[in-house]
Design an enzyme around this catalytic site. Structure first.
Site, mmCIF file in Angstrom:
data_model
loop_
_atom_site.group_PDB
_atom_site.id
_atom_site.type_symbol
_atom_site.label_atom_id
_atom_site.label_comp_id
_atom_site.label_asym_id
_atom_site.label_seq_id
_atom_site.Cartn_x
_atom_site.Cartn_y
_atom_site.Cartn_z
ATOM 1 N N GLU A 221 -10.171 70.090 59.230
ATOM 2 C CA GLU A 221 -11.596 69.957 59.590
ATOM 3 C C GLU A 221 -12.459 71.066 58.501
ATOM 4 O OE1 GLU A 221 -11.660 72.399 63.113
ATOM 5 O OE2 GLU A 221 -11.107 70.454 64.309
ATOM 6 N N HIS B 173 -6.086 76.313 53.835
ATOM 7 C CA HIS B 173 -5.807 77.576 54.481
ATOM 8 C C HIS B 173 -4.298 77.297 55.216
ATOM 9 C CE1 HIS B 173 -8.020 74.546 56.891
ATOM 10 N NE2 HIS B 173 -7.338 75.005 57.680
ATOM 11 N N ASP C 179 -8.327 82.920 63.755
ATOM 12 C CA ASP C 179 -9.085 81.736 63.824
ATOM 13 C C ASP C 179 -9.973 81.730 65.165
ATOM 14 O OD1 ASP C 179 -8.068 78.325 63.351
ATOM 15 O OD2 ASP C 179 -9.293 78.781 64.768
HETATM 16 P P1 AMP Z 1 -7.892 72.620 60.144
HETATM 17 O O1 AMP Z 1 -9.114 72.329 58.937
HETATM 18 O O2 AMP Z 1 -7.738 71.370 60.924
HETATM 19 O O3 AMP Z 1 -6.671 73.027 59.681
HETATM 20 O O4 AMP Z 1 -8.634 73.615 61.074
HETATM 21 C C1 AMP Z 1 -9.442 74.719 60.914
HETATM 22 C C2 AMP Z 1 -9.609 75.854 61.528
HETATM 23 O O5 AMP Z 1 -10.817 76.583 61.191
HETATM 24 C C3 AMP Z 1 -9.686 75.425 63.003
HETATM 25 O O6 AMP Z 1 -8.447 75.951 63.613
HETATM 26 C C4 AMP Z 1 -10.855 76.230 63.404
HETATM 27 O O7 AMP Z 1 -10.900 76.817 64.750
HETATM 28 C C5 AMP Z 1 -10.950 77.141 62.467
HETATM 29 N N1 AMP Z 1 -12.350 77.870 61.797
HETATM 30 C C6 AMP Z 1 -13.483 77.128 61.857
HETATM 31 N N2 AMP Z 1 -14.657 77.842 61.655
HETATM 32 C C7 AMP Z 1 -14.172 79.160 61.658
HETATM 33 C C8 AMP Z 1 -14.904 80.292 61.590
HETATM 34 N N3 AMP Z 1 -15.948 80.389 61.186
HETATM 35 N N4 AMP Z 1 -14.057 81.399 61.574
HETATM 36 C C9 AMP Z 1 -12.826 81.361 61.924
HETATM 37 N N5 AMP Z 1 -11.915 80.216 62.139
HETATM 38 C C10 AMP Z 1 -12.808 78.956 61.851
#
Ligand code: AMP
Ligand code: ZN
Length: 114
Positions: free
Chosen positions: A97, A102, A32
């Site tokens: 987000e 995932h 992450d």
């Molecule tokens: P959520 O959708 O709330 O479960 O969170 C999405 C997660 O994806 C967050 O913890 C972000 O830090 C992570 N994230 C977003 N973009 C990237 C990326 N390009 N590479 C790795 N992790 C990411």
């Protein structure tokens, strides 16, 4: 959001870099980018499904594999003994987000329930 724009689909296609810790046919695991624990990786199906409401589109074998891979990566990263949390943020109120399903795998410290 379409698969073309989806950030995790773009990681699967190699269009965006990620710290990959495990890669196999249907499942990818990467760090992450905004780590909230000493171990914090994301386990994703390579096939795009937005959230649990679309999970019927995933083959049962892939669904099972997500959890098997989460477990084996936790072992590889040394958090099996201490324990780890698997979290799915599903939808707006959960703070989702990225609308590509995932599993967050978090460990290496005491984790509570927010
Ligand atoms: P959520 O959708 O709330 O479960 O969170 C999405 C997660 O994806 C967050 O913890 C972000 O830090 C992570 N994230 C977003 N973009 C990237 C990326 N390009 N590479 C790795 N992790 C990411
Ligand atoms: Zn996607």
């Amino acid at each position: 959001m379409s698969e073309a724009d989806c950030i995790f689909c773009r990681i699967v296609r190699g269009e965006i870099d990620a710290e990959v810790v495990h890669d196999e046919d249907d499942v990818l695991v990467f760090e992450d980018i905004n780590s909230k624990a000493p171990v914090h990786v994301l386990v994703i199906p390579k096939e795009h499904v937005a959230n649990l409401e679309e999970i019927g589109a995933l083959p049962d074998t892939v669904l099972k594999r997500l959890f098997e891979v989460a477990s084996s990566v936790a072992e590889k990263l040394g958090v099996t003994e201490g324990g780890y949390a698997i979290r799915i943020n599903n939808g707006r109120d959960a703070g989702q987000e990225v609308f590509h399903l995932h599993l967050h795998v978090m460990g290496g410290k005491r984790l509570g329930m927010p």
